[in-house]
Design a protein around this motif. Structure first.
Motif, short mmCIF file in Angstrom:
data_model
loop_
_atom_site.label_atom_id
_atom_site.label_comp_id
_atom_site.label_asym_id
_atom_site.label_seq_id
_atom_site.Cartn_x
_atom_site.Cartn_y
_atom_site.Cartn_z
N UNK A 95 0.65 -1.16 0.07
CA UNK A 95 -0.20 0.23 0.19
C UNK A 95 0.73 1.24 -0.19
N UNK A 96 0.46 2.26 -0.78
CA UNK A 96 1.24 3.35 -0.95
C UNK A 96 0.31 4.60 -0.75
N UNK A 97 1.02 5.71 -0.34
CA UNK A 97 0.28 7.13 -0.11
C UNK A 97 -0.73 7.22 -1.40
N UNK A 98 -1.75 7.79 -1.31
CA UNK A 98 -2.75 7.86 -2.26
C UNK A 98 -2.48 9.43 -2.91
N UNK A 99 -2.87 9.67 -4.16
CA UNK A 99 -2.72 11.17 -4.67
C UNK A 99 -4.09 11.16 -5.67
N UNK A 100 -4.43 12.22 -6.08
CA UNK A 100 -5.30 12.71 -6.78
C UNK A 100 -5.74 13.89 -7.40
N UNK A 101 -6.37 14.14 -8.61
CA UNK A 101 -6.67 15.35 -9.14
C UNK A 101 -7.86 15.40 -9.92
N UNK A 102 -8.46 16.49 -9.77
CA UNK A 102 -9.85 16.79 -10.54
C UNK A 102 -9.78 18.08 -11.17
N UNK A 103 -10.47 18.10 -12.10
CA UNK A 103 -10.67 19.33 -12.96
C UNK A 103 -12.18 19.30 -13.59
N UNK A 104 -12.84 20.42 -13.25
CA UNK A 104 -14.30 20.40 -13.87
C UNK A 104 -14.52 21.77 -14.23
N UNK A 105 -15.89 21.85 -15.07
CA UNK A 105 -16.33 23.02 -15.54
C UNK A 105 -17.86 23.16 -15.29
N UNK A 106 -18.28 24.04 -14.61
CA UNK A 106 -19.61 24.36 -14.35
C UNK A 106 -20.16 24.97 -15.36
N UNK A 107 -21.32 24.43 -16.20
CA UNK A 107 -21.45 25.21 -17.43
C UNK A 107 -23.22 25.51 -17.14
N UNK A 108 -23.52 26.93 -16.69
CA UNK A 108 -24.90 27.22 -16.50
C UNK A 108 -25.65 27.47 -17.89
N UNK A 109 -26.51 26.45 -17.85
CA UNK A 109 -27.34 26.52 -19.26
C UNK A 109 -28.34 27.72 -19.13
N UNK A 110 -28.99 27.65 -17.67
CA UNK A 110 -29.76 28.93 -17.25
C UNK A 110 -28.92 28.82 -15.59
N UNK A 111 -29.27 29.86 -14.84
CA UNK A 111 -28.65 29.90 -13.64
C UNK A 111 -29.47 28.89 -12.76
N UNK A 112 -30.44 28.35 -13.22
CA UNK A 112 -31.29 27.00 -12.33
C UNK A 112 -30.78 25.88 -12.95
N UNK A 113 -30.17 25.76 -14.34
CA UNK A 113 -29.78 24.35 -14.75
C UNK A 113 -28.46 24.31 -15.12
N UNK A 114 -27.59 23.52 -14.63
CA UNK A 114 -26.23 23.27 -14.82
C UNK A 114 -25.66 22.15 -15.49
N UNK A 115 -24.64 22.08 -16.32
CA UNK A 115 -24.23 20.87 -16.75
C UNK A 115 -22.60 20.89 -16.31
N UNK A 116 -22.30 19.68 -15.75
CA UNK A 116 -20.81 19.90 -14.88
C UNK A 116 -20.11 18.74 -15.30
N UNK A 117 -19.28 18.85 -16.69
CA UNK A 117 -18.33 17.63 -16.85
C UNK A 117 -17.15 17.81 -16.24
N UNK A 118 -16.56 16.61 -15.99
CA UNK A 118 -15.18 16.58 -14.89
C UNK A 118 -14.46 15.39 -15.21
N UNK A 119 -13.11 15.34 -14.93
CA UNK A 119 -12.21 14.33 -15.03
C UNK A 119 -11.24 14.03 -13.74
N UNK A 120 -11.51 12.78 -13.48
CA UNK A 120 -10.29 12.46 -12.36
C UNK A 120 -9.32 11.41 -12.57
N UNK A 121 -8.27 11.74 -12.06
CA UNK A 121 -7.27 10.78 -12.03
C UNK A 121 -6.58 10.53 -10.60
N UNK A 122 -6.41 9.13 -10.34
CA UNK A 122 -5.95 8.93 -8.81
C UNK A 122 -4.80 7.70 -8.89
#
Length: 545
Positions: A493-520
């Motif tokens: 077992x080794x120490x764990x690392x991770x990263x995440x990147x996301x973009x929160x796209x407001x279709x309207x202020x009330x409706x959001x579409x949020x793609x993201x990617x993670x690598x661990x």
């Protein structure tokens, strides 16, 4: 020997692929942030304090009430162009004085407070709008009703425990009753929330192998309670004076504790738990907890909070074994400005006498056939049936978070209004967390994370946000040694690392579409199947009703 190792490595994988991360993820978000919020409860400042991270701005309560002439609850004909500011009342109103509390407890925007926009479909901040004026009337009389849904689709493309995809639907309904606006009594707020989750089962969704859940929504209403709706929070906040207040009831350990100034709502921003709460807390708390907390703010820029929380609380039960063991928590919140840019720092300490696995000597004598189960339990499987477990009844943690805006596009007047109301600023900031816990009783004995967050940089995209973050979870050397010993060196077992990147796209202020990617890198239980990484893509859709 290789064939034997292969057999029980696969067996460990089967254990882990089920509800293995459930217990660990239960508590993470739990306590730390709750009290961090409470810590700032009563301290008031028009600049450094009241910045929207937790209970900031509570100290403005008295000044705000003095500015509003007492009056009966307004009728519809009394609504002005500014329907979202303080409402004349006969009683002290927390929604008037410290509107930041409501979106803080909801972990999302609240209709009827500053930041609310009605009107056309493409402009309104809540999809269902004002209900023909009825929703505004309810808010002005102290009743705030909000619903949020977040749909999450994940595709784990490589590594982890097992590649595959899943879909989960989270729905949250929150009701806040301001006792001052409702004409009941001074300075009270009653909060009630139900959480629902439908879709993938724990066996399907906890497949990353990571030490923390890659999607925080998997903890609601409970990691093991999929395809159900449960009441998760019901509590009272009561202001006693500008300097003192208290909270009592069942609180959310996902939303309230260890709260940074910006960027930690899985509905809109980072999905990974490591960017929403400190991972060490998962060994101490479930997603909900019965709590009694008190707050003292000796100055406008500094507040202290402390209290007792129950480690056994869950959404599925009312008070099973409540307080037979305890978490004793103490935190402070310091708010400040650097060159007019808001910042916040919050350390916290917790001591607990709940039973935790003694990683220096986790088991008594075990048979060879029990080794796969024993190793699986060390790596996060909840299956301990039949294992001669050695527990410790004393542990603690020390954690801290810091947040700092680097650039703010809002003017100073708009910034002050937004901070007091819990409305995210348009700008760029950085936040981070760090923590320590004894290696003898904690899977994660040291952690750190840092994230860059931006929102509304283009005026035409004022509701969009984006972020990139990195975290490291240091795994206990005692746990690493035990796994190595029980497997004859086959697993490291080794120490764990991770990263995440996301973009929160407001279709309207009330409706959001949020793609993201993670690598661990080096996911904790991924070693059981020979994987040293996890790659996953996620698409979330959030609707504020």
């Amino acid at each position: 020997m290789r064939m034997a190792n292969a057999f029980w490595l696969r067996f460990i994988f089967l254990l882990l692929a089920g509800t293995r991360r459930a217990n660990a993820t239960l508590g993470r978000a739990c306590l730390a942030g709750l009290l961090a919020g409470l810590a700032s409860l009563p301290a008031g400042s028009t600049t450094a304090f009241g910045q929207g991270g937790n209970f900031d701005g509570f100290g403005l309560l008295n000044d705000a009430e003095q500015a509003a002439a007492p009056a009966a609850a307004p009728s519809r004909s009394l609504r002005s162009s500014d329907d979202w500011g303080p409402v004349p009342t006969d009683h002290l109103s927390l929604a008037n004085a410290a509107p930041v509390l409501l979106p803080f407890f909801n972990n999302g925007p609240v209709f009827g407070l500053p930041g609310t926009v009605t009107g056309g479909f493409w402009d309104r901040t809540q999809l269902t709008g004002d209900w023909g004026g009825r929703r505004t009337d309810l808010a002005r009389r102290g009743l705030f009703f909000d619903v949020y849904t977040t749909s999450a689709y994940q595709d784990l493309t490589s590594g982890g425990l097992e590649p595959g995809d899943w879909f989960v639907q989270n729905t949250q309904m929150s009701v806040n009753l301001d006792t001052g606006r409702a004409g009941l009594w001074d300075g009270g707020l009653i909060h009630f929330t139900t959480q629902a989750r439908y879709g993938g089962t724990p066996e399907q969704t906890f497949n990353s192998g990571a030490s923390v859940p890659v999607y925080t929504g998997l903890l609601e209403p409970d990691p093991l309670a999929s395809s159900t709706m449960l009441p998760s929070e019901y509590f009272l906040v009561q202001g006693l004076s500008e300097q003192t207040s208290f909270m009592v009831g069942k609180i959310s350990d996902i939303f309230i504790p260890d709260q940074t100034l910006f960027g930690d709502s899985y509905k809109f921003y980072f999905a990974n738990f490591a960017f929403n709460k400190n991972p060490i807390t998962t060994n101490f708390y479930n997603p909900t907890a019965w709590a009694v907390l008190g707050v003292w703010a000796p100055s406008k820029r500094l507040a202290f909070a402390g209290g007792v929380l129950d480690p056994n609380s869950r959404s599925q039960n009312l008070a099973t074994n409540a307080f037979d063991r305890v978490n004793l928590y103490l935190t402070a919140v310091a708010s400040y400005d650097i060159a007019g840019l808001p910042g916040q720092f919050s350390p916290a300490f917790n001591w607990s006498n709940q039973y935790q696995l003694d990683l220096t000597n986790p088991y008594g004598a075990i048979a060879p056939a029990q080794i796969p189960q024993a190793v699986g339990y060390l790596l996060g499987s909840p299956n301990s049936a039949g294992l001669p477990i050695n527990n410790s009844s004393s542990s603690c943690f020390l954690i801290a978070n810091a947040s700092q805006y680097l650039y703010v596009a809002d003017d100073s007047k708009e910034m002050a209004t937004k901070l007091k109301s819990g409305v995210p600023l348009r700008g760029v900031g950085v936040f981070g967390r760090a923590g320590w816990a004894p290696k003898q009783t904690n899977t994660i004995t040291g952690d750190g994370s840092v994230a860059l967050f931006a929102r509304g940089l283009a005026e035409s995209r004022a509701y969009d946000s984006a972020g990139v973050g990195w975290y490291m979870n240091g795994i206990s050397p005692d746990l690493q040694n035990q796994v190595r010993t029980y497997t004859g060196g086959a697993l490291n077992v080794k120490n764990e690392q991770g990263m995440e990147v996301f973009y929160d796209y407001a279709i309207t202020p009330a409706v959001r579409l949020i793609p993201s990617y993670q690598h661990i890198w080096n996911p904790l239980s991924g070693v059981a199947v020979g994987n040293d990484h996890t790659d996953l893509w996620m698409m979330r859709g959030t609707v504020v009703f």
